[in-house]
Design a protein around this motif. Structure first.
Motif, PDB file in Angstrom:
ATOM      1  N   ASN A   1       0.832  -1.205   0.000  1.00 36.33           N
ATOM      2  CA  ASN A   1       0.000   0.000   0.000  1.00 36.33           C
ATOM      3  C   ASN A   1       0.865   1.253   0.000  1.00 36.33           C
ATOM      4  O   ASN A   1       1.804   1.361   0.782  1.00 36.33           O
ATOM      5  CB  ASN A   1      -0.909   0.022   1.236  1.00 36.33           C
ATOM      6  CG  ASN A   1      -1.499   1.404   1.494  1.00 36.33           C
ATOM      7  OD1 ASN A   1      -0.940   2.179   2.260  1.00 36.33           O
ATOM      8  ND2 ASN A   1      -2.595   1.721   0.833  1.00 36.33           N
ATOM      9  N   ASP A   2       0.533   2.206  -0.862  1.00 35.57           N
ATOM     10  CA  ASP A   2       1.202   3.510  -0.833  1.00 35.57           C
ATOM     11  C   ASP A   2       0.404   4.486  -1.681  1.00 35.57           C
ATOM     12  O   ASP A   2      -0.065   4.141  -2.771  1.00 35.57           O
ATOM     13  CB  ASP A   2       2.634   3.411  -1.362  1.00 35.57           C
ATOM     14  CG  ASP A   2       3.505   4.547  -0.857  1.00 35.57           C
ATOM     15  OD1 ASP A   2       4.318   4.318   0.046  1.00 35.57           O
ATOM     16  OD2 ASP A   2       3.351   5.682  -1.371  1.00 35.57           O
ATOM     17  N   LEU A   3       0.250   5.708  -1.163  1.00 38.39           N
ATOM     18  CA  LEU A   3      -0.458   6.750  -1.903  1.00 38.39           C
ATOM     19  C   LEU A   3       0.434   7.436  -2.931  1.00 38.39           C
ATOM     20  O   LEU A   3      -0.057   8.068  -3.858  1.00 38.39           O
ATOM     21  CB  LEU A   3      -1.002   7.801  -0.931  1.00 38.39           C
ATOM     22  CG  LEU A   3      -2.430   7.646  -0.429  1.00 38.39           C
ATOM     23  CD1 LEU A   3      -2.739   8.736   0.581  1.00 38.39           C
ATOM     24  CD2 LEU A   3      -3.430   7.692  -1.564  1.00 38.39           C
ATOM     25  N   GLY A   4       1.743   7.375  -2.730  1.00 37.58           N
ATOM     26  CA  GLY A   4       2.649   8.023  -3.664  1.00 37.58           C
ATOM     27  C   GLY A   4       2.702   9.525  -3.526  1.00 37.58           C
ATOM     28  O   GLY A   4       2.877  10.250  -4.514  1.00 37.58           O
ATOM     29  N   VAL A   5       2.555  10.014  -2.276  1.00 36.61           N
ATOM     30  CA  VAL A   5       2.588  11.464  -2.055  1.00 36.61           C
ATOM     31  C   VAL A   5       3.950  11.899  -1.539  1.00 36.61           C
ATOM     32  O   VAL A   5       4.829  11.083  -1.275  1.00 36.61           O
ATOM     33  CB  VAL A   5       1.478  11.888  -1.069  1.00 36.61           C
ATOM     34  CG1 VAL A   5       0.115  11.603  -1.664  1.00 36.61           C
ATOM     35  CG2 VAL A   5       1.630  11.180   0.273  1.00 36.61           C
ATOM     36  N   GLY A   6       4.117  13.208  -1.390  1.00 34.70           N
ATOM     37  CA  GLY A   6       5.383  13.757  -0.942  1.00 34.70           C
ATOM     38  C   GLY A   6       5.601  13.600   0.541  1.00 34.70           C
ATOM     39  O   GLY A   6       4.758  13.076   1.281  1.00 34.70           O
ATOM     40  N   LEU A   7       6.733  14.075   1.009  1.00 37.41           N
ATOM     41  CA  LEU A   7       7.137  13.916   2.402  1.00 37.41           C
ATOM     42  C   LEU A   7       6.149  14.543   3.375  1.00 37.41           C
ATOM     43  O   LEU A   7       5.982  14.070   4.499  1.00 37.41           O
ATOM     44  CB  LEU A   7       8.530  14.539   2.610  1.00 37.41           C
ATOM     45  CG  LEU A   7       9.119  14.497   4.012  1.00 37.41           C
ATOM     46  CD1 LEU A   7       9.239  13.058   4.515  1.00 37.41           C
ATOM     47  CD2 LEU A   7      10.483  15.180   4.030  1.00 37.41           C
ATOM     48  N   ASP A   8       5.455  15.608   2.939  1.00 39.77           N
ATOM     49  CA  ASP A   8       4.502  16.280   3.815  1.00 39.77           C
ATOM     50  C   ASP A   8       3.058  15.852   3.557  1.00 39.77           C
ATOM     51  O   ASP A   8       2.126  16.455   4.069  1.00 39.77           O
ATOM     52  CB  ASP A   8       4.615  17.800   3.677  1.00 39.77           C
ATOM     53  CG  ASP A   8       4.275  18.287   2.272  1.00 39.77           C
ATOM     54  OD1 ASP A   8       4.060  17.433   1.377  1.00 39.77           O
ATOM     55  OD2 ASP A   8       4.229  19.513   2.072  1.00 39.77           O
ATOM     56  N   GLY A   9       2.882  14.805   2.740  1.00 40.63           N
ATOM     57  CA  GLY A   9       1.549  14.292   2.477  1.00 40.63           C
ATOM     58  C   GLY A   9       0.849  14.918   1.300  1.00 40.63           C
ATOM     59  O   GLY A   9      -0.269  14.530   0.953  1.00 40.63           O
ATOM     60  N   THR A  10       1.486  15.889   0.657  1.00 46.47           N
ATOM     61  CA  THR A  10       0.913  16.494  -0.534  1.00 46.47           C
ATOM     62  C   THR A  10       1.535  15.843  -1.763  1.00 46.47           C
ATOM     63  O   THR A  10       2.595  15.223  -1.679  1.00 46.47           O
ATOM     64  CB  THR A  10       1.172  18.010  -0.567  1.00 46.47           C
ATOM     65  OG1 THR A  10       2.591  18.242  -0.517  1.00 46.47           O
ATOM     66  CG2 THR A  10       0.519  18.690   0.627  1.00 46.47           C
ATOM     67  N   PRO A  11       0.892  15.962  -2.946  1.00 45.93           N
ATOM     68  CA  PRO A  11       1.466  15.357  -4.141  1.00 45.93           C
ATOM     69  C   PRO A  11       2.909  15.801  -4.347  1.00 45.93           C
ATOM     70  O   PRO A  11       3.219  16.986  -4.313  1.00 45.93           O
ATOM     71  CB  PRO A  11       0.547  15.873  -5.258  1.00 45.93           C
ATOM     72  CG  PRO A  11      -0.767  16.056  -4.579  1.00 45.93           C
ATOM     73  CD  PRO A  11      -0.422  16.569  -3.207  1.00 45.93           C
ATOM     74  N   GLY A  12       3.798  14.835  -4.516  1.00 44.92           N
ATOM     75  CA  GLY A  12       5.223  15.138  -4.629  1.00 44.92           C
ATOM     76  C   GLY A  12       5.795  14.580  -5.913  1.00 44.92           C
ATOM     77  O   GLY A  12       5.143  14.582  -6.956  1.00 44.92           O
ATOM     78  N   ALA A  13       7.001  14.055  -5.803  1.00 50.55           N
ATOM     79  CA  ALA A  13       7.703  13.567  -6.992  1.00 50.55           C
ATOM     80  C   ALA A  13       6.961  12.421  -7.660  1.00 50.55           C
ATOM     81  O   ALA A  13       7.092  12.185  -8.854  1.00 50.55           O
ATOM     82  CB  ALA A  13       9.106  13.116  -6.606  1.00 50.55           C
TER      83      ALA A  13
END
Length: 319
Positions: A37-49
């Motif tokens: 399981n993983d959402l694939g978001v950035g370090l702060d929980g927002t869309p990232g790389a």
């Protein structure tokens, strides 16, 4: 190889990178079928790389591909090594996402044996600068993101036990030294991780009758969340290995998630490099009983006398 988890089905949240990825690979190497399981978001929980900039995390799930999806990359690693795995992109801090995570294991593999709660992110600020939204977001992903998968997995195992099929089920939660001692600049994260310890103790007591063991780890390793902290900690020359590699934590997690850990529940383990420590938590120290009501002056004098005989508490990280 022992193949300690042969035939078991294991769910790992936040398994696209760092500790979660290391756990997923380690379980697969021991014969487990893994739901990554993983959402694939950035370090702060927002869309990232791993998610398009400006796009809500939930919308990225409809555009998952190997190049931009850390969960799928881990699945491919497992399959390339001869193992079995599937990816799951649901938000485990929602009831629907947590329920679909358990359903993914049951629908694909017909069973669920182990849940490793690992997902999380950081929004560090000194306390007086910490926004309410940053408090809520971090407590949500860590604490609620542990509670909901645990709740849905436990409901399944309770039903199995009541049907006469008592499982050898395992839950491994992820706390932190910050949750045990506190960490300057991380009041939201520390509070959430301390809450996970409390959740672990209660779940272990409540679920034992259904064949479920619940333990927690407080790991130290180099991940996206700690790379600045451990930037200068590389290979330990006297040990001959990278002491901060996340792969060092996974063997204990695999054992806790396997049938071989029978009888171990309600425990917290600190683990780092080649070291494993059983954390003993709050215990009664020096005490005094007047057998009557204290005056404020007496209470203060007694408290100071007791503190003089008590152990000095561990230092808050960063203090």
């Amino acid at each position: 190889m022992s193949r300690m988890c042969e035939g078991r089905v294991v769910v790992v949240t936040g398994a696209g990178r760092g500790l979660g990825r290391a756990h997923a690979l380690a379980f697969a190497a021991e014969g487990a079928k893994v739901v990554v399981n993983d959402l694939g978001v950035g370090l702060d929980g927002t869309p990232g790389a791993d998610a398009p900039a400006g796009q809500p995390a939930a919308e990225t799930l409809a555009r998952r591909d190997l190049a931009g999806d850390p969960a799928l990359r881990v699945v491919e690693e497992i399959r390339a090594a001869g193992g079995e795995a599937i990816a799951h992109g649901g938000d485990v801090a929602t009831s629907a996402g947590a329920a679909s995570l358990v359903a993914a294991a049951l629908d694909t593999y017909g069973r669920l044996d182990t849940l490793v709660n690992n997902a999380g992110f950081l929004r560090d600020r000194m306390l007086v600068n910490l926004d309410e939204d940053d408090w809520d977001a971090v407590v949500r992903v860590h604490l609620k993101g542990h509670f909901l998968p645990l709740k849905h997995a436990a409901a399944h195992w309770r039903a199995e036990a009541k049907a006469g099929r008592t499982p050898a089920a395992r839950i491994v939660n992820t706390s932190s030294g910050a949750g045990l001692l506190g960490s300057v600049g991380q009041s939201n994260y520390s509070a959430a991780k301390a809450g996970i310890v409390g959740l672990t103790l209660v779940a272990a007591a409540e679920l034992a009758r259904y064949g479920v063991q619940v333990n927690a780890i407080a790991p130290a390793a180099r991940t996206r969340m700690t790379e600045r902290t451990f930037a200068d900690t590389m290979t330990a020359p006297d040990l001959g290995f990278d002491a901060m590699a996340p792969e060092n934590v996974s063997p204990l997690v695999v054992w806790l998630g396997a049938e071989q850990s029978a009888g171990v529940t309600g425990r917290v383990f600190e683990t780092e490099g080649g070291r494993i420590t059983v954390m003993e938590g709050w215990r009664a120290g020096p005490t005094a009983d007047k057998a009557a009501r204290w005056t404020p002056e007496e209470a203060g004098e007694t408290a100071l006398e007791l503190l003089g005989r008590a152990e000095v508490p561990g230092r808050v990280y960063g203090a």
